[in-house]
Design a protein around this motif. Structure first.
Motif, PDB file in Angstrom:
ATOM      1  N   LEU B  18      -2.109  -5.762   5.524  1.00  0.00           N
ATOM      2  CA  LEU B  18      -2.744  -4.481   5.220  1.00  0.00           C
ATOM      3  C   LEU B  18      -2.223  -3.926   3.887  1.00  0.00           C
ATOM      4  O   LEU B  18      -1.029  -3.955   3.603  1.00  0.00           O
ATOM      5  CB  LEU B  18      -2.433  -3.487   6.336  1.00  0.00           C
ATOM      6  CG  LEU B  18      -2.826  -2.032   6.082  1.00  0.00           C
ATOM      7  CD1 LEU B  18      -4.346  -1.873   6.158  1.00  0.00           C
ATOM      8  CD2 LEU B  18      -2.138  -1.098   7.081  1.00  0.00           C
ATOM      9  N   VAL B  19      -3.161  -3.409   3.111  1.00  0.00           N
ATOM     10  CA  VAL B  19      -2.798  -2.678   1.901  1.00  0.00           C
ATOM     11  C   VAL B  19      -2.970  -1.192   2.183  1.00  0.00           C
ATOM     12  O   VAL B  19      -4.036  -0.765   2.653  1.00  0.00           O
ATOM     13  CB  VAL B  19      -3.697  -3.070   0.715  1.00  0.00           C
ATOM     14  CG1 VAL B  19      -3.302  -2.282  -0.533  1.00  0.00           C
ATOM     15  CG2 VAL B  19      -3.612  -4.569   0.445  1.00  0.00           C
ATOM     16  N   LEU B  20      -1.928  -0.408   1.941  1.00  0.00           N
ATOM     17  CA  LEU B  20      -1.991   1.043   2.125  1.00  0.00           C
ATOM     18  C   LEU B  20      -1.375   1.702   0.902  1.00  0.00           C
ATOM     19  O   LEU B  20      -0.185   1.544   0.624  1.00  0.00           O
ATOM     20  CB  LEU B  20      -1.233   1.477   3.375  1.00  0.00           C
ATOM     21  CG  LEU B  20      -1.019   2.995   3.549  1.00  0.00           C
ATOM     22  CD1 LEU B  20      -2.353   3.736   3.622  1.00  0.00           C
ATOM     23  CD2 LEU B  20      -0.173   3.281   4.784  1.00  0.00           C
ATOM     24  N   LEU B  21      -2.188   2.450   0.171  1.00  0.00           N
ATOM     25  CA  LEU B  21      -1.708   3.182  -0.999  1.00  0.00           C
ATOM     26  C   LEU B  21      -1.912   4.666  -0.739  1.00  0.00           C
ATOM     27  O   LEU B  21      -3.010   5.093  -0.406  1.00  0.00           O
ATOM     28  CB  LEU B  21      -2.478   2.745  -2.253  1.00  0.00           C
ATOM     29  CG  LEU B  21      -2.471   1.243  -2.555  1.00  0.00           C
ATOM     30  CD1 LEU B  21      -3.229   0.971  -3.852  1.00  0.00           C
ATOM     31  CD2 LEU B  21      -1.071   0.693  -2.617  1.00  0.00           C
ATOM     32  N   ARG B  22      -0.849   5.418  -0.923  1.00  0.00           N
ATOM     33  CA  ARG B  22      -0.867   6.831  -0.547  1.00  0.00           C
ATOM     34  C   ARG B  22      -1.175   7.744  -1.728  1.00  0.00           C
ATOM     35  O   ARG B  22      -0.655   7.542  -2.829  1.00  0.00           O
ATOM     36  CB  ARG B  22       0.466   7.230   0.077  1.00  0.00           C
ATOM     37  CG  ARG B  22       0.814   6.433   1.333  1.00  0.00           C
ATOM     38  CD  ARG B  22       2.134   6.867   1.920  1.00  0.00           C
ATOM     39  NE  ARG B  22       2.525   6.003   3.033  1.00  0.00           N
ATOM     40  CZ  ARG B  22       2.112   6.188   4.284  1.00  0.00           C
ATOM     41  NH1 ARG B  22       1.328   7.201   4.583  1.00  0.00           N
ATOM     42  NH2 ARG B  22       2.516   5.359   5.240  1.00  0.00           N
ATOM     43  N   CYS B  23      -1.994   8.748  -1.457  1.00  0.00           N
ATOM     44  CA  CYS B  23      -2.359   9.729  -2.476  1.00  0.00           C
ATOM     45  C   CYS B  23      -2.431  11.103  -1.819  1.00  0.00           C
ATOM     46  O   CYS B  23      -3.142  11.281  -0.833  1.00  0.00           O
ATOM     47  CB  CYS B  23      -3.709   9.380  -3.096  1.00  0.00           C
ATOM     48  SG  CYS B  23      -4.394  10.651  -4.192  1.00  0.00           S
ATOM     49  N   ASN B  24      -1.706  12.051  -2.363  1.00  0.00           N
ATOM     50  CA  ASN B  24      -1.810  13.443  -1.946  1.00  0.00           C
ATOM     51  C   ASN B  24      -2.216  14.275  -3.154  1.00  0.00           C
ATOM     52  O   ASN B  24      -1.766  14.032  -4.265  1.00  0.00           O
ATOM     53  CB  ASN B  24      -0.484  13.943  -1.375  1.00  0.00           C
ATOM     54  CG  ASN B  24      -0.196  13.351  -0.022  1.00  0.00           C
ATOM     55  OD1 ASN B  24       0.416  12.297   0.088  1.00  0.00           O
ATOM     56  ND2 ASN B  24      -0.658  14.019   1.018  1.00  0.00           N
ATOM     57  N   TYR B  25      -3.040  15.252  -2.913  1.00  0.00           N
ATOM     58  CA  TYR B  25      -3.573  16.036  -4.018  1.00  0.00           C
ATOM     59  C   TYR B  25      -3.317  17.517  -3.782  1.00  0.00           C
ATOM     60  O   TYR B  25      -3.045  17.963  -2.663  1.00  0.00           O
ATOM     61  CB  TYR B  25      -5.078  15.795  -4.168  1.00  0.00           C
ATOM     62  CG  TYR B  25      -5.872  16.387  -3.029  1.00  0.00           C
ATOM     63  CD1 TYR B  25      -6.088  15.664  -1.855  1.00  0.00           C
ATOM     64  CD2 TYR B  25      -6.373  17.690  -3.094  1.00  0.00           C
ATOM     65  CE1 TYR B  25      -6.776  16.220  -0.798  1.00  0.00           C
ATOM     66  CE2 TYR B  25      -7.061  18.253  -2.038  1.00  0.00           C
ATOM     67  CZ  TYR B  25      -7.256  17.506  -0.883  1.00  0.00           C
ATOM     68  OH  TYR B  25      -7.927  18.059   0.169  1.00  0.00           O
TER      69      TYR B  25
END
Lengths: 117, 114
Positions: B18-25
């Motif tokens: 699994l690829v999981l890339l985190r982004c919070n804005y």
């Protein structure tokens, strides 16, 4: 369909020299913008334009100048190059998202790698 | 004002994992959110975008992202990594208050191990 074309791809300048990075798009996009990319900092907006004759400053405008005389072209001028301007520069264009008044997907050029000695 | 934080400047995954890339804005208005991918020596290209329609957005190359307003997140996932997914990924936020300006995160470089 060429999309967004940037020239030159590579340039080396000496401190104090001036130059212009060219950007042209053939998609009739209203919005155009210039970003610089530095390691670990993502892309930072330098200047942008929402149409011919209209430009505005982005996050890091100092030392750069732009103009938008036609829909197609959006050149970026470095007035007096400094080593801190060593970077990769990207031009991008987009059209507004329908009914939203904001830009949609950005289409990027391949970048111009600038080194200032 | 708007801002984007991408957690992890480098991510290493095994092929097939699994690829999981985190982004919070952060945005003071309803956001438009984007994920872009950059392959070596190329410009960025759009993977997917959220513009206030469905919260689960599907993009190219098997990637998808879910907009979670309560968590102010827009994480990117792919069930099974492929060697060709090795690239740098950028999350970006825009919105009406920002006009046509996008604010980008610092990027996450993905390495795929065989």
């Amino acid at each position: 369909n060429a999309g967004v074309t940037q020239t030159p791809k590579f340039q080396v300048l000496k401190t104090g020299q001036s130059m212009t990075l060219q950007c042209a798009q053939d998609m009739n996009h209203e919005y155009m913008s210039w970003y610089r990319q530095d390691p670990g900092m993502g892309l930072r907006l330098i200047h942008y334009s929402v149409g011919a004759g209209i430009t505005d400053q982005g996050e890091v405008p100092n030392g750069y100048n732009v103009s938008r005389s036609t829909t197609e072209d959006f050149p970026l001028r470095l007035l007096s190059a400094a080593p801190s301007q060593t970077s990769v520069y990207f031009c991008a264009s987009s059209r507004p998202i329908a009914g939203a008044g904001v830009g949609g997907e950005l289409f990027f050029g391949e970048g111009s790698r600038l080194t200032v000695l | 004002a708007q801002s984007v934080t991408q957690l992890g400047s480098h991510v290493s995954v095994s092929e097939g994992a699994l690829v999981l890339l985190r982004c919070n804005y952060s945005s003071s208005v309803p956001p438009y959110l984007f994920w872009y991918v950059q392959y070596p020596n190329q410009g960025l290209q759009l993977l997917l975008k959220y513009t206030s329609a469905a919260t689960l957005v599907k993009g190219i190359n098997g990637f998808e992202a879910e907009f979670k307003k309560s968590e102010t997140s827009f994480h990117l996932t792919k069930p099974s990594a492929h060697m060709s997914d090795a690239a740098e990924y950028f999350c970006a936020v825009g919105g009406k208050a920002a006009g046509n300006k996008l604010t980008f995160g610092g990027g996450t470089r993905v390495l795929v191990k065989p």
